[in-house]
Design a protein around this motif. Structure first.
Motif, short mmCIF file in Angstrom:
data_model
loop_
_atom_site.label_atom_id
_atom_site.label_comp_id
_atom_site.label_asym_id
_atom_site.label_seq_id
_atom_site.Cartn_x
_atom_site.Cartn_y
_atom_site.Cartn_z
N CYS A 26 0.85 -1.19 0.00
CA CYS A 26 0.00 0.00 0.00
C CYS A 26 0.89 1.24 0.00
O CYS A 26 1.91 1.27 0.67
N VAL A 28 0.35 4.03 1.31
CA VAL A 28 0.24 4.79 2.55
C VAL A 28 0.87 4.04 3.72
O VAL A 28 1.75 4.54 4.39
N CYS A 29 0.41 2.82 3.96
CA CYS A 29 0.85 2.10 5.16
C CYS A 29 1.78 0.94 4.86
O CYS A 29 2.32 0.34 5.78
N CYS A 44 -4.43 -0.03 0.29
CA CYS A 44 -5.11 -1.17 0.88
C CYS A 44 -6.56 -0.77 1.18
O CYS A 44 -6.92 0.41 1.16
N CYS A 47 -6.87 1.95 3.98
CA CYS A 47 -6.51 3.31 3.57
C CYS A 47 -7.50 3.82 2.52
O CYS A 47 -7.84 5.00 2.50
ZN LIG Z 1 -2.82 1.09 3.61
#
Ligand SMILES: [Zn+2]
Length: 58
Positions: A26, A28-29, A44, A47
């Motif tokens: 992902c 972001v994370c 994901c 997110c």
């Molecule tokens: Zn994520």
């Protein structure tokens, strides 16, 4: 309120049903998620839900 996401060491449920070449981190994370192919997304599902909640008000 947002649903608590599991730890990022847990792959997104979509990754578990994807072939290995469709899985990536992902953006972001960095959780493993389905990034490529049909239904792929750079975020994901956790997110994505968070982002779409914000975008939905635009
Ligand atoms: Zn994520």
């Amino acid at each position: 309120m947002a649903t608590p996401a599991p730890p990022i060491t847990e792959p997104d449920p979509s990754a578990l049903t994807s072939s290995g070449d469709q899985v990536g981190p992902c953006t972001v994370c960095h959780r493993k998620t389905r990034r490529y192919g049909h239904g792929g997304c750079p975020l994901c599902s956790y997110c994505f839900a968070d982002a779409s909640a914000k975008w939905g008000r635009a």
